[in-house]
Write an enzyme that holds these catalytic residues in place. Structure first.
Site, PDB file in Angstrom:
ATOM      1  N   ASP A 203      10.574  35.388  58.038  1.00 23.23           N
ATOM      2  CA  ASP A 203      10.601  34.222  57.164  1.00 23.23           C
ATOM      3  C   ASP A 203      11.512  33.257  57.902  1.00 23.23           C
ATOM      4  O   ASP A 203      12.723  33.493  57.983  1.00 23.23           O
ATOM      5  CB  ASP A 203      11.194  34.571  55.794  1.00 23.23           C
ATOM      6  CG  ASP A 203      11.201  33.361  54.875  1.00 23.23           C
ATOM      7  OD1 ASP A 203      11.433  32.234  55.384  1.00 23.23           O
ATOM      8  OD2 ASP A 203      10.980  33.513  53.675  1.00 23.23           O
ATOM      9  N   HIS A 204      10.951  32.199  58.467  1.00 27.20           N
ATOM     10  CA  HIS A 204      11.772  31.408  59.393  1.00 27.20           C
ATOM     11  C   HIS A 204      12.966  30.755  58.691  1.00 27.20           C
ATOM     12  O   HIS A 204      13.927  30.377  59.332  1.00 27.20           O
ATOM     13  CB  HIS A 204      10.925  30.393  60.169  1.00 27.20           C
ATOM     14  CG  HIS A 204      10.577  29.150  59.421  1.00 27.20           C
ATOM     15  ND1 HIS A 204       9.551  29.098  58.523  1.00 27.20           N
ATOM     16  CD2 HIS A 204      11.118  27.918  59.438  1.00 27.20           C
ATOM     17  CE1 HIS A 204       9.483  27.875  58.032  1.00 27.20           C
ATOM     18  NE2 HIS A 204      10.422  27.130  58.568  1.00 27.20           N
ATOM     19  N   HIS A 266      10.044  31.450  51.190  1.00 25.56           N
ATOM     20  CA  HIS A 266      11.271  30.682  51.418  1.00 25.56           C
ATOM     21  C   HIS A 266      12.118  30.500  50.148  1.00 25.56           C
ATOM     22  O   HIS A 266      13.321  30.732  50.155  1.00 25.56           O
ATOM     23  CB  HIS A 266      10.954  29.307  52.003  1.00 25.56           C
ATOM     24  CG  HIS A 266      10.023  29.350  53.183  1.00 25.56           C
ATOM     25  ND1 HIS A 266      10.050  30.352  54.117  1.00 25.56           N
ATOM     26  CD2 HIS A 266       9.032  28.506  53.588  1.00 25.56           C
ATOM     27  CE1 HIS A 266       9.121  30.133  55.045  1.00 25.56           C
ATOM     28  NE2 HIS A 266       8.482  29.028  54.740  1.00 25.56           N
TER      29      HIS A 266
HETATM   30  C1  BG6 Z   1       6.125  26.895  56.438  1.00 25.63           C
HETATM   31  C2  BG6 Z   1       5.012  26.399  55.555  1.00 25.63           C
HETATM   32  O1  BG6 Z   1       6.372  28.260  56.200  1.00 25.63           O
HETATM   33  O2  BG6 Z   1       7.307  26.155  56.169  1.00 25.63           O
HETATM   34  C3  BG6 Z   1       4.791  24.923  55.747  1.00 25.63           C
HETATM   35  O3  BG6 Z   1       3.816  27.100  55.877  1.00 25.63           O
HETATM   36  C4  BG6 Z   1       6.080  24.162  55.570  1.00 25.63           C
HETATM   37  O4  BG6 Z   1       3.816  24.442  54.825  1.00 25.63           O
HETATM   38  C5  BG6 Z   1       7.183  24.765  56.431  1.00 25.63           C
HETATM   39  O5  BG6 Z   1       5.851  22.804  55.940  1.00 25.63           O
HETATM   40  C6  BG6 Z   1       8.525  24.126  56.128  1.00 25.63           C
HETATM   41  O6  BG6 Z   1       9.461  24.581  57.071  1.00 25.63           O
HETATM   42  P1  BG6 Z   1      10.694  23.662  57.509  1.00 25.63           P
HETATM   43  O7  BG6 Z   1      11.449  24.516  58.472  1.00 25.63           O
HETATM   44  O8  BG6 Z   1      10.111  22.437  58.126  1.00 25.63           O
HETATM   45  O9  BG6 Z   1      11.454  23.360  56.260  1.00 25.63           O
END
Ligand code: BG6
Length: 524
Positions: A203-204, A266
């Site tokens: 989960d990034h 997230h």
């Molecule tokens: C991803 C989603 O996991 O997270 C995207 O699939 C979203 O839809 C993105 O835009 C948001 O990540 P960040 O790091 O830009 O907040």
């Protein structure tokens, strides 16, 4: 409790003082290496890790994909992409040359046994046993191919459950299923040939510096931890707002929607970190045990609750800043009568000792006025006996805002007397910014995550029971929607903070969203 906090602080400091983690020589094999993720995220992250001398020595990267390509052509392609996606510019050509000499390409179909034999041969040809035995398999493929890849890797003895001196790990990307049943099936496929501890689900958001800082903030500051409970907190708001629309990802988004795309992973991860109990240690299992316990304490939503506690929305055409944005139904690869949600807001309760009856409001959406992620903890107001006598005086409750992105920081809001002879009070803010305190330090989430994966620390990855518990929550909401089409009240103009129903959700309890504020332009 206090003694436990002290012990935790000590562990936190040890981890901080430790410096770099020891990393073994290894090969990172990327399945689906021709895809976007490799060019945009994985190679830039590995390049920066190499530049900072954080990668093991030696190491190799092998791209595995269907198209025919030489090593040189693959390197050249990645080099071009790096110029566009590197977080530091210009790319250091000398560093890139040294780094890219370690990149190789293996052509193959994910379902073709012979291709895996070829991969095994290539790994052997590196001539150093650890490069053929310590293996990080990054499955940047469609989830439907996870089980197949794992099976083939096992068949050629590249993935083993019984490794002692060596290690093999499998990293997988979201979407990790589209509901509990499919997540369960994916997990079964993966764990057939790998132990749970060999599987790292990304989960990034967990790789973001400030998301990690939630634990640091909570458990290394006794002044906050003591008021982090139902006695002091009135409500918590978690907002992950995106200024971007769905853009070119309409095809994927039609299958996902905001609930699966953002909340299942997230937002629920942020919620778990904000609300969980202190873990017994900072070991991965101890932290993940507490997160699961928290997710399991979320009060289950029955269909009738979903109607009252969850709001969905879809954007129609509108202005976001200076840009005109088309409506969701006009985006490429989106059905003209689509009912997929691009916004979702909800009120959740955590039925445990600490949080009983405190509402947690979560919301996320695309094409909102600002791209920002924040957690706002709002405290209970003081009794109004002292200042109520002052005409027109309404005291604001104290609040702590953890800004996760952009401009990470923490703001404390409290009331102060306006200078002068009258007894007038107004809210003032005390702000802390990571950048002003520590200087600009913005490693990409993938840098941290890849390094942890190589080091074998699973803390920042999602465990099987976490993923499945989160799907349970999301499935209950979808069951409440029961395929019903969106009503007129559920649409919002691009560039606004979502449908009116989202404000009504809080208004029922006398609450209101606090929208993230735009950051002041930088002066330097
Ligand atoms: C991803 C989603 O996991 O997270 C995207 O699939 C979203 O839809 C993105 O835009 C948001 O990540 P960040 O790091 O830009 O907040």
């Amino acid at each position: 409790m206090l003694a436990r906090m002290d012990a935790l602080e000590e562990v936190l400091m040890c981890k901080l003082d430790d410096g770099r983690k020891a990393v073994d020589p290894c090969t990172i094999v990327i399945f689906g290496a021709s895809g976007d993720l490799t060019a945009r995220k994985l190679i830039p992250a590995l390049y920066h890790l190499f530049k900072e001398q954080s990668l093991p020595v030696p190491f190799r990267v092998v791209g595995f994909a269907r198209r025919e390509k030489t090593d040189e052509a693959f390197r050249a392609e990645l080099g071009e992409a790096l110029k566009q996606f590197s977080r530091t510019k210009p790319v250091d050509e000398k560093v890139w040359a040294a780094f890219s000499a370690n990149i190789f390409y293996c052509m193959g179909d994910f379902g073709d046994a012979a291709a895996y034999e070829k991969l095994a041969k290539l790994l052997k040809s590196f001539g150093e046993p650890k490069l053929a035995d310590n293996l990080l398999f990054y499955l940047a493929t469609s989830p439907s191919q996870f089980a197949e890849c794992v099976e083939h890797l096992h068949n050629v003895n590249l993935l083993r459950k019984d490794t002692n001196a060596h290690w093999q790990r499998v990293v997988v990307e979201k979407p990790f299923g589209h509901d509990l049943a499919s997540a369960h099936e994916l997990n079964a496929g993966l764990t057939k040939h790998a132990h749970e501890k060999q599987i790292l689900r990304i989960d990034h958001y967990l790789g973001k510096e400030t998301v990690q800082n939630i634990l640091m903030f909570r458990f290394s500051n006794s002044i906050f931890e003591q008021i982090w409970n139902r006695a002091s907190v009135e409500q918590v708001q978690i907002t992950v707002s995106e200024k971007i629309g769905v853009g070119g990802r309409g095809g994927y988004y039609e299958e996902a929607g905001a609930l699966r795309d953002m909340v299942q992973n997230h937002l629920l991860q942020i919620l778990a970190l904000v609300a969980m109990e202190p873990p017994a240690t900072l070991e991965a299992e101890a932290i993940r045990d507490e997160k699961v316990k928290l997710l399991k304490s979320i009060r289950p939503l029955r269909p009738a609750d979903v109607e009252k506690q969850v709001v969905r929305g879809q954007y129609f055409a509108g202005q976001v800043g200076t840009e005109f944005r088309p409506g969701y139904r006009q985006e490429p690869k989106v059905k003209p009568d689509s009912n997929v949600e691009t916004f979702v807001a909800m009120k959740l309760f955590i039925d445990n000792w600490r949080w009983s009856s405190v509402p947690f409001y979560l919301r996320t959406g695309k094409n909102l006025p600002l791209g920002a992620s924040e957690v706002r903890v709002q405290f209970r107001p003081t009794p109004s006996v002292l200042f109520a006598a002052q005409a027109g005086q309404k005291l604001d409750a104290n609040a702590i805002t953890l800004r996760l992105q952009p401009e990470e920081g923490i703001t404390l809001r409290f009331n102060g007397k306006i200078p002068g002879t009258s007894l007038s009070v107004r809210p003032v803010r005390m702000s802390f910014s990571y950048e002003s305190e520590f200087g600009a330090y913005t490693p990409e989430a993938y840098e941290r995550l890849l390094l942890e994966a190589i080091a074998g620390d699973a803390t920042l990855f999602i465990r099987r029971d976490e993923v499945e518990t989160a799907w349970g929550i999301v499935d209950a909401i979808r069951a409440g929607w029961n395929g019903k089409p969106l009503s007129n009240r559920e649409f919002y103009s691009a560039g606004t903070w979502g449908p009116v129903a989202s404000d009504d959700l809080l208004a029922q309890a006398g609450h209101a969203w606090r929208n993230p504020l735009p950051m002041a332009p930088k002066t330097t």
